[in-house]
Design a protein around this motif. Structure first.
Motif, PDB file in Angstrom:
ATOM      1  N   UNK A  45       1.030  -1.310   0.099  1.00 12.33           N
ATOM      2  CA  UNK A  45       0.133   0.037   0.157  1.00 12.33           C
ATOM      3  C   UNK A  45       0.496   1.735  -0.149  1.00 12.33           C
ATOM      4  N   UNK A  46       2.371   0.712   0.953  1.00 14.32           N
ATOM      5  CA  UNK A  46       2.606   2.099   0.350  1.00 14.32           C
ATOM      6  C   UNK A  46       3.262   2.825  -0.531  1.00 14.32           C
ATOM      7  N   UNK A  47       3.686   1.714  -1.239  1.00 14.58           N
ATOM      8  CA  UNK A  47       4.572   1.279  -2.507  1.00 14.58           C
ATOM      9  C   UNK A  47       3.457   1.780  -3.604  1.00 14.58           C
ATOM     10  N   UNK A  48       2.226   1.677  -3.612  1.00 13.75           N
ATOM     11  CA  UNK A  48       1.169   2.225  -4.105  1.00 13.75           C
ATOM     12  C   UNK A  48       0.641   4.013  -3.834  1.00 13.75           C
ATOM     13  N   UNK A  49       0.490   4.058  -2.547  1.00 14.27           N
ATOM     14  CA  UNK A  49       0.474   5.798  -2.539  1.00 14.27           C
ATOM     15  C   UNK A  49       1.327   5.918  -3.270  1.00 14.27           C
ATOM     16  N   UNK A  50       2.657   6.173  -3.111  1.00 19.81           N
ATOM     17  CA  UNK A  50       4.150   6.765  -3.639  1.00 19.81           C
ATOM     18  C   UNK A  50       3.965   5.978  -5.299  1.00 19.81           C
ATOM     19  N   UNK A  51       3.596   5.126  -5.893  1.00 20.97           N
ATOM     20  CA  UNK A  51       3.117   5.283  -7.241  1.00 20.97           C
ATOM     21  C   UNK A  51       2.020   6.282  -8.131  1.00 20.97           C
TER      22      UNK A  51
END
Length: 223
Positions: A45-51
């Motif tokens: 989710x953190x990676x998706x948020x950054x993306x």
């Protein structure tokens, strides 16, 4: 003027509440599958948020520019702004997801370089939730931003309800606990959730009903 502000602000607030509550409930579902899945989905989710940050930035620009041109009664500029924003959003999102897909393992290992179970679950999360669905999300978010900009926040609010309440939560629950495919079912539910709102946003943009919409009459401005 306060009423006009509330007409825009309240649906947008409801939209954000619905989205965040749905993610809390998704987190609760994933917690049923153990510590490794919970940790992996948190990283994912953190990676998706950054993306998603470039997508959100372009969406905010579409909102501002569509609102300005709508106020000036430049309907064709509103359309052009939204179309260019959409193409730009899709291109940048495509670049981001290609990077994430190619370097998924390395990205997950930035957060947890030791636990192989977390790494594998995190890679699975990114494979499902940061792929083609991200392009569909970019479409959905661009049209939501357009709707808010022209003074139709109810469209974005309805799309949030379609995304979270009608698709994400029911599909995730059915696949994970009824079809019994586990955490992958929750990931799939998240991945397919933007599809219906993206279609609704596209139909609203292609319709002509919004072209005559006005939050504030020019006569009121002159007063």
């Amino acid at each position: 003027m306060l009423v006009v502000i509330l007409k825009v602000g309240l649906p947008t607030a409801i939209q954000m509440v619905v989205v965040n509550i749905s993610y809390l409930m998704i987190t609760g579902m994933l917690n049923h599958f153990g510590v490794a899945v919970a940790a992996a989905s948190g990283v994912g989710l953190k990676v998706n948020t950054f993306a998603g940050m470039p997508c959100w930035a372009i969406g905010q620009a579409v909102t501002a520019m569509a609102g300005q041109n709508m106020g000036a009664n430049h309907i064709e500029r509103v359309k052009k702004t939204t179309e260019i924003g959409l193409y730009f959003n899709i291109m940048i999102t495509l670049i981001v997801i290609l990077f994430v897909q190619i370097f998924a393992r390395q990205v997950i290992m930035l957060f947890n370089p030791v636990n192989q179970e977390v790494i594998e679950d995190g890679i699975l999360y990114l494979r499902i939730c940061c792929g083609i669905n991200s392009l569909i999300y970019a479409v959905m978010y661009t049209f939501d931003s357009f709707a808010i900009g022209i003074g139709s926040p109810n469209v974005a609010m309805i799309n949030a309800l379609l995304d979270a309440v009608i698709v994400r939560l029911p599909v995730s629950w059915l696949l994970a606990f009824i079809v019994n495919i586990g955490s992958s079912g929750v990931y799939i539910g998240q991945a397919v959730s933007p599809l219906l709102p993206a279609i609704v946003g596209l139909f609203y943009f292609k319709s002509r009903v919004w072209e005559s919409k006005r939050l504030i009459n020019h006569s009121e401005n002159e007063k």
